[in-house]
Design a protein around this motif. Sequence first.
Motif, PDB file in Angstrom:
ATOM      1  N   ALA A 140     -10.018 -40.142  55.763  1.00 23.12           N
ATOM      2  CA  ALA A 140      -9.093 -40.101  54.626  1.00 23.12           C
ATOM      3  C   ALA A 140      -9.703 -39.408  53.423  1.00 23.12           C
ATOM      4  O   ALA A 140      -9.002 -39.126  52.449  1.00 23.12           O
ATOM      5  N   GLY A 141     -11.007 -39.133  53.471  1.00 23.09           N
ATOM      6  CA  GLY A 141     -11.657 -38.475  52.347  1.00 23.09           C
ATOM      7  C   GLY A 141     -13.109 -38.851  52.246  1.00 23.09           C
ATOM      8  O   GLY A 141     -13.734 -39.296  53.214  1.00 23.09           O
ATOM      9  N   ALA A 142     -13.661 -38.682  51.030  1.00 23.50           N
ATOM     10  CA  ALA A 142     -15.101 -38.817  50.824  1.00 23.50           C
ATOM     11  C   ALA A 142     -15.413 -39.777  49.690  1.00 23.50           C
ATOM     12  O   ALA A 142     -14.690 -39.853  48.695  1.00 23.50           O
ATOM     13  N   ILE A 143     -16.532 -40.503  49.845  1.00 26.86           N
ATOM     14  CA  ILE A 143     -17.038 -41.414  48.811  1.00 26.86           C
ATOM     15  C   ILE A 143     -18.495 -41.041  48.507  1.00 26.86           C
ATOM     16  O   ILE A 143     -19.409 -41.803  48.817  1.00 26.86           O
ATOM     17  N   PRO A 144     -18.731 -39.906  47.878  1.00 26.12           N
ATOM     18  CA  PRO A 144     -20.115 -39.469  47.607  1.00 26.12           C
ATOM     19  C   PRO A 144     -20.815 -40.429  46.646  1.00 26.12           C
ATOM     20  O   PRO A 144     -20.229 -40.904  45.680  1.00 26.12           O
ATOM     21  N   TYR A 145     -22.079 -40.662  46.911  1.00 21.37           N
ATOM     22  CA  TYR A 145     -22.893 -41.576  46.098  1.00 21.37           C
ATOM     23  C   TYR A 145     -23.944 -40.781  45.345  1.00 21.37           C
ATOM     24  O   TYR A 145     -24.553 -39.864  45.886  1.00 21.37           O
ATOM     25  N   LEU A 146     -24.183 -41.181  44.085  1.00 13.58           N
ATOM     26  CA  LEU A 146     -25.234 -40.608  43.254  1.00 13.58           C
ATOM     27  C   LEU A 146     -25.005 -39.103  43.052  1.00 13.58           C
ATOM     28  O   LEU A 146     -25.816 -38.262  43.413  1.00 13.58           O
ATOM     29  N   VAL A 147     -23.860 -38.795  42.456  1.00 11.68           N
ATOM     30  CA  VAL A 147     -23.484 -37.399  42.252  1.00 11.68           C
ATOM     31  C   VAL A 147     -23.088 -37.156  40.795  1.00 11.68           C
ATOM     32  O   VAL A 147     -23.072 -38.076  39.978  1.00 11.68           O
TER      33      VAL A 147
END
Length: 290
Positions: free
Chosen positions: A158-165
Amino acid sequence: MNEATASLKQSVGRYGVWSGGFRSEDPEGAPERAEAAAELEQLGFGALWLGGNTAARHAAPLIGATERIVVGTSIQSIWEHKASEAAAGFAELEVSHPGRFVLGLGVSHAPIAQGYRRPYSTMVGYLDELDRAGMRSGHRVLAALGPKMLDLARDRAAGAIPYLVTPEHTAQARERLGGGPLLAPEFKVVLDSDPSRARATARAYLAMYLKLPNYTKNFLNLGFTDDDVSGGGSDRLIDAVFAWGDEATVRARIDAFHDAGADHVALQLVEDDMNRLPREGWRRLAALLA
Protein backbone atom coordinates in the motif's frame (compact mmCIF):
# COMPACT_ATOMS: atom_id res chain seq x y z
CA MET A 1 -4.74 3.24 -6.23
CA ASN A 2 -6.85 0.31 -5.08
CA GLU A 3 -9.73 0.57 -2.65
CA ALA A 4 -7.81 -0.84 0.31
CA THR A 5 -4.96 1.66 -0.14
CA ALA A 6 -7.38 4.55 -0.49
CA SER A 7 -9.16 3.46 2.69
CA LEU A 8 -5.87 3.18 4.57
CA LYS A 9 -4.78 6.68 3.53
CA GLN A 10 -8.06 8.09 4.73
CA SER A 11 -8.01 6.18 8.00
CA VAL A 12 -4.50 7.16 9.12
CA GLY A 13 -5.03 10.84 8.37
CA ARG A 14 -2.20 13.37 8.41
CA TYR A 15 -0.57 12.56 11.74
CA GLY A 16 0.29 9.50 13.78
CA VAL A 17 2.47 8.63 16.76
CA TRP A 18 5.47 6.30 16.58
CA SER A 19 6.48 4.75 19.90
CA GLY A 20 8.68 1.90 20.99
CA GLY A 21 6.98 1.90 24.39
CA PHE A 22 3.90 0.13 23.08
CA ARG A 23 5.81 -3.02 22.16
CA SER A 24 6.39 -3.87 25.80
CA GLU A 25 4.81 -7.13 26.92
CA ASP A 26 5.11 -6.34 30.62
CA PRO A 27 1.66 -7.23 32.02
CA GLU A 28 1.89 -4.60 34.75
CA GLY A 29 2.13 -1.86 32.13
CA ALA A 30 -0.76 -3.14 30.01
CA PRO A 31 -3.43 -0.86 31.57
CA GLU A 32 -1.37 2.28 30.95
CA ARG A 33 -0.59 1.24 27.37
CA ALA A 34 -4.28 0.73 26.68
CA GLU A 35 -5.19 4.01 28.35
CA ALA A 36 -2.49 5.88 26.41
CA ALA A 37 -3.64 4.41 23.10
CA ALA A 38 -7.20 5.49 23.82
CA GLU A 39 -5.99 8.99 24.68
CA LEU A 40 -4.01 9.26 21.44
CA GLU A 41 -7.18 8.41 19.57
CA GLN A 42 -9.07 11.10 21.49
CA LEU A 43 -6.31 13.59 20.73
CA GLY A 44 -6.97 13.08 17.03
CA PHE A 45 -4.03 10.99 15.87
CA GLY A 46 -5.00 8.64 13.06
CA ALA A 47 -2.39 5.94 13.56
CA LEU A 48 -0.23 4.39 16.24
CA TRP A 49 2.99 2.90 14.92
CA LEU A 50 4.58 0.26 17.14
CA GLY A 51 8.30 0.95 17.18
CA GLY A 52 10.77 -1.87 16.92
CA ASN A 53 10.36 -5.43 15.75
CA THR A 54 6.67 -5.91 16.53
CA ALA A 55 3.84 -8.16 15.39
CA ALA A 56 0.06 -8.48 15.41
CA ARG A 57 0.10 -9.72 19.00
CA HIS A 58 1.48 -6.36 20.14
CA ALA A 59 -1.21 -4.50 18.23
CA ALA A 60 -4.17 -6.60 19.36
CA PRO A 61 -4.62 -5.21 22.91
CA LEU A 62 -4.25 -1.62 21.68
CA ILE A 63 -6.82 -2.16 18.94
CA GLY A 64 -9.13 -3.71 21.52
CA ALA A 65 -8.77 -0.64 23.76
CA THR A 66 -9.65 1.83 21.00
CA GLU A 67 -12.37 2.39 18.43
CA ARG A 68 -10.89 3.96 15.31
CA ILE A 69 -7.14 4.46 15.40
CA VAL A 70 -5.10 2.32 13.00
CA VAL A 71 -2.27 0.35 14.61
CA GLY A 72 0.74 -0.65 12.54
CA THR A 73 4.05 -2.40 13.00
CA SER A 74 7.10 -0.25 12.29
CA ILE A 75 8.67 -2.54 11.61
CA GLN A 76 8.19 -6.29 11.63
CA SER A 77 11.48 -7.88 10.61
CA ILE A 78 11.17 -10.38 7.77
CA TRP A 79 14.06 -12.33 9.26
CA GLU A 80 12.37 -12.97 12.60
CA HIS A 81 8.75 -13.56 11.61
CA LYS A 82 7.62 -16.16 9.10
CA ALA A 83 5.35 -14.86 6.36
CA SER A 84 2.74 -17.49 7.16
CA GLU A 85 2.61 -16.34 10.79
CA ALA A 86 2.43 -12.68 9.75
CA ALA A 87 -0.45 -13.41 7.40
CA ALA A 88 -2.29 -15.41 10.06
CA GLY A 89 -1.86 -12.64 12.63
CA PHE A 90 -3.20 -10.08 10.19
CA ALA A 91 -6.16 -12.28 9.23
CA GLU A 92 -7.18 -12.76 12.85
CA LEU A 93 -7.24 -9.02 13.53
CA GLU A 94 -8.94 -8.27 10.21
CA VAL A 95 -11.82 -10.55 11.14
CA SER A 96 -12.32 -9.03 14.60
CA HIS A 97 -11.40 -5.41 13.75
CA PRO A 98 -11.55 -4.80 9.98
CA GLY A 99 -9.20 -2.12 8.69
CA ARG A 100 -7.58 -1.43 12.05
CA PHE A 101 -4.23 -3.20 11.59
CA VAL A 102 -1.56 -2.56 8.97
CA LEU A 103 1.48 -4.78 8.63
CA GLY A 104 4.67 -2.73 8.31
CA LEU A 105 7.57 -4.84 7.05
CA GLY A 106 11.28 -4.23 6.74
CA VAL A 107 14.61 -5.91 6.11
CA SER A 108 16.24 -4.57 9.28
CA HIS A 109 20.05 -4.26 9.22
CA ALA A 110 22.94 -6.64 8.70
CA PRO A 111 24.61 -5.96 12.08
CA ILE A 112 21.50 -6.91 14.04
CA ALA A 113 19.56 -9.38 11.87
CA GLN A 114 20.58 -13.01 12.01
CA GLY A 115 20.83 -14.56 8.56
CA TYR A 116 20.78 -11.21 6.76
CA ARG A 117 21.44 -11.76 3.06
CA ARG A 118 20.09 -10.53 -0.27
CA PRO A 119 17.52 -8.26 1.41
CA TYR A 120 15.70 -7.21 -1.74
CA SER A 121 15.27 -10.75 -3.08
CA THR A 122 14.26 -12.00 0.34
CA MET A 123 11.60 -9.29 0.62
CA VAL A 124 10.24 -10.22 -2.81
CA GLY A 125 9.96 -13.84 -1.69
CA TYR A 126 8.31 -12.79 1.57
CA LEU A 127 5.68 -10.78 -0.30
CA ASP A 128 5.10 -13.75 -2.61
CA GLU A 129 4.38 -15.89 0.46
CA LEU A 130 1.97 -13.30 1.84
CA ASP A 131 0.15 -13.29 -1.50
CA ARG A 132 -0.16 -17.06 -1.44
CA ALA A 133 -1.52 -16.86 2.10
CA GLY A 134 -4.25 -14.53 0.88
CA MET A 135 -3.01 -11.27 2.39
CA ARG A 136 -3.85 -8.39 0.07
CA SER A 137 -1.21 -5.81 -0.75
CA GLY A 138 -3.42 -2.93 0.43
CA HIS A 139 -2.91 -3.91 4.06
CA ARG A 140 0.89 -3.93 4.16
CA VAL A 141 3.52 -1.22 3.89
CA LEU A 142 7.29 -1.36 3.56
CA ALA A 143 10.04 0.46 5.45
CA ALA A 144 11.61 1.52 2.16
CA LEU A 145 14.61 3.82 1.85
CA GLY A 146 16.27 3.08 -1.49
CA PRO A 147 14.77 3.08 -4.98
CA LYS A 148 14.40 -0.69 -5.39
CA MET A 149 12.52 -1.08 -2.11
CA LEU A 150 10.40 1.97 -2.90
CA ASP A 151 9.44 0.31 -6.18
CA LEU A 152 8.32 -2.75 -4.21
CA ALA A 153 6.32 -0.51 -1.87
CA ARG A 154 4.61 0.97 -4.92
CA ASP A 155 3.97 -2.29 -6.77
CA ARG A 156 3.50 -4.87 -4.02
CA ALA A 157 2.20 -2.93 -1.00
CA ALA A 158 0.00 0.00 0.00
CA GLY A 159 3.03 2.28 0.23
CA ALA A 160 6.10 3.14 2.26
CA ILE A 161 6.92 4.02 5.88
CA PRO A 162 10.53 5.31 5.67
CA TYR A 163 12.31 5.73 9.00
CA LEU A 164 14.89 8.38 9.91
CA VAL A 165 14.52 10.51 6.79
CA THR A 166 14.29 14.14 5.71
CA PRO A 167 11.77 16.08 3.60
CA GLU A 168 14.26 15.79 0.73
CA HIS A 169 14.01 12.00 0.93
CA THR A 170 10.22 12.31 1.09
CA ALA A 171 10.19 14.34 -2.14
CA GLN A 172 12.33 11.71 -3.86
CA ALA A 173 10.16 8.90 -2.50
CA ARG A 174 6.97 10.57 -3.67
CA GLU A 175 8.36 10.94 -7.16
CA ARG A 176 9.30 7.27 -7.16
CA LEU A 177 5.99 6.06 -5.71
CA GLY A 178 3.68 8.25 -7.74
CA GLY A 179 0.56 9.78 -6.31
CA GLY A 180 -1.40 6.69 -5.29
CA PRO A 181 0.55 4.80 -2.60
CA LEU A 182 0.68 5.87 1.03
CA LEU A 183 3.85 7.72 1.99
CA ALA A 184 4.18 7.93 5.78
CA PRO A 185 7.68 8.91 6.93
CA GLU A 186 8.68 8.77 10.57
CA PHE A 187 10.00 12.03 12.07
CA LYS A 188 11.59 12.64 15.46
CA VAL A 189 10.61 15.57 17.68
CA VAL A 190 12.36 17.00 20.74
CA LEU A 191 10.05 19.42 22.54
CA ASP A 192 12.83 21.69 23.79
CA SER A 193 13.78 25.14 22.55
CA ASP A 194 17.26 25.21 24.09
CA PRO A 195 19.70 24.39 21.25
CA SER A 196 22.41 22.72 23.32
CA ARG A 197 20.02 20.66 25.40
CA ALA A 198 17.78 19.67 22.48
CA ARG A 199 20.71 18.59 20.32
CA ALA A 200 22.24 16.63 23.20
CA THR A 201 18.99 14.73 23.67
CA ALA A 202 18.74 14.07 19.95
CA ARG A 203 22.38 13.07 19.57
CA ALA A 204 22.20 10.57 22.42
CA TYR A 205 19.24 8.87 20.75
CA LEU A 206 20.67 8.98 17.24
CA ALA A 207 23.90 7.25 18.27
CA MET A 208 22.52 3.73 17.95
CA TYR A 209 21.23 4.40 14.43
CA LEU A 210 24.57 5.72 13.19
CA LYS A 211 25.94 2.20 13.70
CA LEU A 212 23.53 0.84 11.07
CA PRO A 213 24.80 1.08 7.48
CA ASN A 214 21.39 1.27 5.81
CA TYR A 215 20.79 4.61 7.52
CA THR A 216 24.27 6.04 7.08
CA LYS A 217 24.26 5.07 3.40
CA ASN A 218 20.93 6.81 2.97
CA PHE A 219 22.30 9.94 4.64
CA LEU A 220 25.27 9.95 2.26
CA ASN A 221 22.91 9.55 -0.68
CA LEU A 222 21.02 12.60 0.56
CA GLY A 223 24.16 14.72 0.45
CA PHE A 224 25.50 14.39 3.97
CA THR A 225 29.18 13.63 4.44
CA ASP A 226 31.22 11.13 6.42
CA ASP A 227 31.87 13.91 8.92
CA ASP A 228 28.12 14.40 9.36
CA VAL A 229 27.55 10.75 10.30
CA SER A 230 30.54 10.39 12.64
CA GLY A 231 31.14 11.56 16.17
CA GLY A 232 27.50 11.22 17.15
CA GLY A 233 26.27 13.22 14.19
CA SER A 234 26.92 16.82 13.17
CA ASP A 235 24.60 19.66 14.10
CA ARG A 236 23.62 19.74 10.45
CA LEU A 237 22.48 16.12 10.55
CA ILE A 238 20.77 16.49 13.93
CA ASP A 239 18.83 19.52 12.74
CA ALA A 240 17.75 17.69 9.59
CA VAL A 241 16.37 14.53 11.18
CA PHE A 242 14.94 16.00 14.38
CA ALA A 243 12.52 18.85 14.95
CA TRP A 244 13.29 20.97 17.99
CA GLY A 245 12.57 24.52 19.04
CA ASP A 246 9.41 26.46 19.83
CA GLU A 247 5.99 25.22 18.79
CA ALA A 248 5.90 27.23 15.56
CA THR A 249 9.29 25.87 14.53
CA VAL A 250 8.32 22.27 15.26
CA ARG A 251 5.05 22.66 13.37
CA ALA A 252 6.87 24.13 10.37
CA ARG A 253 9.34 21.23 10.33
CA ILE A 254 6.48 18.72 10.35
CA ASP A 255 4.63 20.64 7.65
CA ALA A 256 7.73 20.40 5.45
CA PHE A 257 7.15 16.65 5.10
CA HIS A 258 3.60 17.20 3.89
CA ASP A 259 4.83 19.89 1.52
CA ALA A 260 7.33 17.37 0.15
CA GLY A 261 4.61 14.85 -0.61
CA ALA A 262 3.92 12.87 2.58
CA ASP A 263 0.35 11.76 3.16
CA HIS A 264 0.98 11.07 6.84
CA VAL A 265 3.82 11.76 9.28
CA ALA A 266 4.54 9.31 12.10
CA LEU A 267 5.85 11.47 14.94
CA GLN A 268 8.27 10.06 17.50
CA LEU A 269 8.83 12.10 20.63
CA VAL A 270 12.39 11.82 21.87
CA GLU A 271 13.13 12.60 25.50
CA ASP A 272 16.01 11.93 27.86
CA ASP A 273 14.02 9.10 29.44
CA MET A 274 12.79 6.81 26.68
CA ASN A 275 11.63 4.13 29.11
CA ARG A 276 8.23 5.72 29.65
CA LEU A 277 5.30 6.73 27.49
CA PRO A 278 5.64 10.51 26.91
CA ARG A 279 1.96 11.24 27.40
CA GLU A 280 2.30 14.89 28.36
CA GLY A 281 4.49 15.41 25.31
CA TRP A 282 1.88 13.79 23.09
CA ARG A 283 -0.70 16.21 24.45
CA ARG A 284 1.58 19.15 23.64
CA LEU A 285 2.19 17.73 20.20
CA ALA A 286 -1.54 17.35 19.53
CA ALA A 287 -2.12 20.95 20.61
CA LEU A 288 0.50 22.40 18.27
CA LEU A 289 -0.92 20.36 15.38
CA ALA A 290 -4.50 21.47 16.00
